[in-house]
Scaffold this active site. Structure first.
Site, PDB file in Angstrom:
ATOM      1  N   LYS A 223       2.134  -3.196   6.681  1.00 23.79           N
ATOM      2  CA  LYS A 223       2.570  -3.579   5.243  1.00 23.79           C
ATOM      3  C   LYS A 223       3.939  -3.379   4.996  1.00 23.79           C
ATOM      4  O   LYS A 223       4.833  -4.282   4.283  1.00 23.79           O
ATOM      5  CB  LYS A 223       1.976  -2.519   4.276  1.00 23.79           C
ATOM      6  CG  LYS A 223       0.174  -2.882   4.431  1.00 23.79           C
ATOM      7  CD  LYS A 223      -0.073  -4.173   3.580  1.00 23.79           C
ATOM      8  CE  LYS A 223      -1.491  -4.522   3.193  1.00 23.79           C
ATOM      9  NZ  LYS A 223      -1.694  -5.924   2.829  1.00 23.79           N
TER      10      LYS A 223
ATOM     11  N   SER B 152       0.802  -1.353  -0.070  1.00 24.63           N
ATOM     12  CA  SER B 152       0.198  -0.036  -0.018  1.00 24.63           C
ATOM     13  C   SER B 152       1.116   1.211   0.020  1.00 24.63           C
ATOM     14  O   SER B 152       1.991   1.362   0.573  1.00 24.63           O
ATOM     15  CB  SER B 152      -0.867  -0.027   1.387  1.00 24.63           C
ATOM     16  OG  SER B 152      -1.528   1.020   1.511  1.00 24.63           O
TER      17      SER B 152
ATOM     18  N   TYR C 233      -1.664   0.426  10.046  1.00 25.96           N
ATOM     19  CA  TYR C 233      -1.934  -0.291   8.750  1.00 25.96           C
ATOM     20  C   TYR C 233      -0.719  -0.429   7.622  1.00 25.96           C
ATOM     21  O   TYR C 233      -0.174  -1.096   7.657  1.00 25.96           O
ATOM     22  CB  TYR C 233      -3.031   0.306   8.022  1.00 25.96           C
ATOM     23  CG  TYR C 233      -3.207  -0.302   6.520  1.00 25.96           C
ATOM     24  CD1 TYR C 233      -3.505  -1.386   6.409  1.00 25.96           C
ATOM     25  CD2 TYR C 233      -3.139   0.685   5.492  1.00 25.96           C
ATOM     26  CE1 TYR C 233      -3.558  -2.031   5.136  1.00 25.96           C
ATOM     27  CE2 TYR C 233      -3.225   0.122   4.295  1.00 25.96           C
ATOM     28  CZ  TYR C 233      -3.246  -1.334   3.860  1.00 25.96           C
ATOM     29  OH  TYR C 233      -3.451  -1.613   2.725  1.00 25.96           O
TER      30      TYR C 233
HETATM   31  O1  LIG Z   1     -16.961   8.927   4.436  1.00 24.75           O
HETATM   32  C1  LIG Z   1     -15.730   9.379   3.867  1.00 24.75           C
HETATM   33  C2  LIG Z   1     -14.747   8.255   3.512  1.00 24.75           C
HETATM   34  C3  LIG Z   1     -13.477   8.681   3.112  1.00 24.75           C
HETATM   35  N1  LIG Z   1     -13.389  10.265   3.141  1.00 24.75           N
HETATM   36  C4  LIG Z   1     -11.911  10.722   2.625  1.00 24.75           C
HETATM   37  O2  LIG Z   1     -11.589  10.183   1.433  1.00 24.75           O
HETATM   38  C5  LIG Z   1     -10.462   9.886   1.197  1.00 24.75           C
HETATM   39  C6  LIG Z   1     -10.335   8.348   0.776  1.00 24.75           C
HETATM   40  O3  LIG Z   1     -10.676   7.583   1.718  1.00 24.75           O
HETATM   41  P1  LIG Z   1     -10.904   6.161   1.644  1.00 24.75           P
HETATM   42  O4  LIG Z   1     -11.609   5.486   2.880  1.00 24.75           O
HETATM   43  O5  LIG Z   1     -11.767   5.975   0.589  1.00 24.75           O
HETATM   44  O6  LIG Z   1      -9.532   5.455   1.157  1.00 24.75           O
HETATM   45  P2  LIG Z   1      -8.254   5.662   2.212  1.00 24.75           P
HETATM   46  O7  LIG Z   1      -7.221   6.678   1.364  1.00 24.75           O
HETATM   47  O8  LIG Z   1      -8.277   5.548   3.448  1.00 24.75           O
HETATM   48  O9  LIG Z   1      -7.578   3.935   2.094  1.00 24.75           O
HETATM   49  C7  LIG Z   1      -7.027   3.820   0.847  1.00 24.75           C
HETATM   50  O10 LIG Z   1      -5.611   4.026   0.979  1.00 24.75           O
HETATM   51  C8  LIG Z   1      -4.945   3.297   2.323  1.00 24.75           C
HETATM   52  C9  LIG Z   1      -3.484   3.883   2.203  1.00 24.75           C
HETATM   53  O11 LIG Z   1      -3.625   5.151   2.526  1.00 24.75           O
HETATM   54  C10 LIG Z   1      -5.335   1.899   2.315  1.00 24.75           C
HETATM   55  O12 LIG Z   1      -4.285   1.256   1.247  1.00 24.75           O
HETATM   56  C11 LIG Z   1      -6.723   1.643   2.205  1.00 24.75           C
HETATM   57  O13 LIG Z   1      -6.663   0.122   2.136  1.00 24.75           O
HETATM   58  C12 LIG Z   1      -7.415   2.277   0.964  1.00 24.75           C
HETATM   59  O14 LIG Z   1      -8.389   1.987   1.046  1.00 24.75           O
HETATM   60  C13 LIG Z   1      -9.772  10.091   2.523  1.00 24.75           C
HETATM   61  O15 LIG Z   1      -9.085  11.348   2.426  1.00 24.75           O
HETATM   62  C14 LIG Z   1     -10.751  10.114   3.450  1.00 24.75           C
HETATM   63  O16 LIG Z   1     -10.596  10.722   4.728  1.00 24.75           O
HETATM   64  C15 LIG Z   1     -14.144  10.949   3.590  1.00 24.75           C
HETATM   65  O17 LIG Z   1     -14.039  12.148   3.370  1.00 24.75           O
HETATM   66  N2  LIG Z   1     -15.611  10.640   3.803  1.00 24.75           N
END
Ligand SMILES: O=c1ccn([C@@H]2O[C@H](COP(=O)(O)OP(=O)(O)O[C@H]3O[C@H](CO)[C@H](O)[C@H](O)[C@H]3O)[C@@H](O)[C@H]2O)c(=O)[nH]1
Length: 355
Positions: free
Chosen positions: A146, A118, A142
Site C-alpha cells: 500500500k 491502509s 500488505y
Molecule cells: O479470528 C480472529 C480474527 C481476528 N482477530 C484479531 O482481531 C483484530 C482485527 O483483525 P481483522 O482480521 O478483523 O482485521 P486486521 O486488523 O487484520 O485487518 C484490517 O487492518 C489491516 C491493516 O492493519 C488491513 O487494512 C486489513 O485489510 C483490515 O481488514 C486483530 O488483532 C486480529 O488478530 C482475532 O483475534 N481472531
C-alpha cells in the site's frame, strides 16, 4: 446525466458501499471488477465491466467508454497474514495493478484518483492515536504494497499531474443498514463477521483470540473499527474535494477510538444475547498491538467525520446483514485466493457476468 466515476474493485465489501454512496450523491458508479473475490450481486447502482486491474488495455477500454471524472481504486488483496505467506502475489496484484491503472489513467487523460490505502502503512508506531505525519514503517508485505502504491502516486503526480487522495482505512466494519450489501468473504478472516457467525450460527467452533499478551488493558489487540458506510461517504467527499481542485493528500479514516478483540466479542454477545465460545491462541504474524486513528485531517480537509462511531451500531448492522445473507461463509482461516480482490478487504465467490 450524472457524472460517471469508475469504481475499480466496486463489487467488493467497501467498493460496493462506495457505489451506493456515489449513487445517492448523484454520481454514476461504473464498476470495474474481475469478480475473483467480488460479487456480481453487489453491483446494484450502475454497470459492471468485468476485468482485471492489471489488464491495462481493459482498464483503458472502460475509461474511454465511460469517460469518468474520477477513479476509485479498491481492487487489492488485503489480508495481513496472507501477505506474510505470499508476498509476491501482494506485490503483483496491489502494486502492479496500481501501476497499470495509473498508466491507463494517464493514457486516457483521467487524472483524479481516490485510493484505498491502509493504516498498515504505519506499521507498529506505538502511539495512542496515529496521525498522517508519523513515519511510515510497514511491518507486513500488505502494508508495504500500500505504501509503494502511495509513493507511485506521488511520482505520477510530479510527472503526469495525476492527483490522488490516499485514504488510509483503519478497520472497516458493519454493513449497509438497509441490508442491500454487507461483508461477504470466503474464507472469512475478519474478526467482526467471524464472531457474529459464531454467535448467530451457533457454531461449536470457538473464536480464536490471536494474542492475549499484548501490552493493552485486557491483553488483546486494539483496532479502530469504522463503519463501512462512513468509509463510503469519505470516498464521495474525496471525489468532490478533487473536483474542486484539491491537492493530493493522504488521509486517515477512523473514529479515533479503539476497541480490543475482547470488547468486540462482548459487543457481539450483547447484541445477539449469545455467549460466544472463545479460545486463546498465538499472536497472528504481522499484527501490531494497537492501531487507532487521529482522524483530524479528514475533518479539516474533507469535512468528514465518522457518524456511526459506536461499535454496537456496527455490530447491529453487520448482524442484520448476516441474518439476511445466511451462513454462507467459511470461517476456517485464510486460504488461497485467485486474483485481484474486489475492495481492498477480501470477498467471496460469485458468478462471472460480462458487461
Ligand atoms: O479470528 C480472529 C480474527 C481476528 N482477530 C484479531 O482481531 C483484530 C482485527 O483483525 P481483522 O482480521 O478483523 O482485521 P486486521 O486488523 O487484520 O485487518 C484490517 O487492518 C489491516 C491493516 O492493519 C488491513 O487494512 C486489513 O485489510 C483490515 O481488514 C486483530 O488483532 C486480529 O488478530 C482475532 O483475534 N481472531
Amino acid at each position: 446525466m450524472s457524472t460517471p466515476v469508475l469504481v475499480v474493485g466496486g463489487a467488493g465489501y467497501i467498493g460496493a458501499h462506495a457505489c451506493k454512496a456515489l449513487a445517492r450523491a448523484g454520481f454514476q458508479p461504473v464498476v470495474y471488477d474481475d469478480l475473483s473475490t467480488g460479487h456480481a450481486d453487489f453491483v446494484k447502482w450502475g454497470p459492471l465491466v468485468t476485468g482485471d486491474v492489471r489488464d491495462r488495455e481493459g482498464v483503458e477500454k472502460a475509461l474511454r467508454q465511460w469517460r469518468p471524472a474520477a477513479v476509485m481504486h479498491f481492487a487489492a488483496l488485503a489480508l495481513v497474514g496472507e501477505s506474510m505467506r505470499d508476498p509476491g502475489r501482494y506485490y503483483d496484484v496491489n502494486v502492479v495493478g496500481t501501476l497499470r491503472l495509473l498508466q491507463a489513467m494517464v493514457a486516457c487523460g483521467v487524472r483524479d484518483l481516490v485510493f484505498s490505502s491502509s493504516c498498515a502503512v504505519y506499521g507498529d508506531p506505538g502511539v495512542d492515536r496515529i496521525s498522517e505525519n508519523l513515519a511510515e514503517r510497514p511491518v507486513n508485505p500488505y502494508g508495504a504494497t500500500k505504501l509503494a502504491c502511495e509513493r507511485m502516486m506521488g511520482d505520477f503526480e510530479t510527472a503526469q499531474r495525476v492527483r490522488s487522495v490516499r485514504l488510509r482505512y483503519f478497520n472497516a466494519a458493519g454493513a449497509d443498514p438497509g441490508g442491500d450489501i454487507g461483508e461477504r468473504h470466503d474464507p472469512e478472516t475478519h474478526l467482526v463477521p467471524i464472531v457474529i457467525a459464531a454467535a448467530l450460527d451457533r457454531s461449536a467452533v470457538p473464536v480464536e483470540i490471536f494474542g492475549s499478551d499484548y501490552p493493552t488493558p485486557d491483553g488483546t489487540a486494539i483496532r479502530d473499527y469504522v463503519h463501512v458506510c462512513d468509509l463510503a461517504d469519505a470516498h464521495v467527499a474525496a471525489v468532490r474535494y478533487l473536483q474542486e481542485g484539491g491537492a493530493s493528500r493522504t488521509v486517515n479514516l477512523g473514529t479515533g477510538a479503539g476497541a480490543s478483540v475482547s470488547e468486540v466479542i462482548a459487543a457481539v454477545e450483547s447484541v445477539t444475547g449469545v455467549d460466544v465460545p472463545t479460545r486463546r491462541s498465538h499472536r497472528r504474524a504481522g499484527d501490531p498491538p494497537r492501531l487507532v486513528a487521529d482522524p483530524t485531517r479528514a475533518e479539516t480537509l474533507l469535512g468528514w467525520r465518522a457518524r456511526s462511531t459506536q461499535l454496537r451500531t456496527m455490530v447491529e448492522d453487520a448482524c442484520r446483514w448476516h441474518r439476511r445473507a445466511g451462513p454462507a461463509m467459511a470461517v476456517t482461516g485464510p486460504g488461497p485466493r485467485s486474483a485481484a480482490d474486489a475492495d481492498g478487504q477480501g470477498a467471496g465467490r460469485s458468478a462471472v457476468v460480462r458487461g
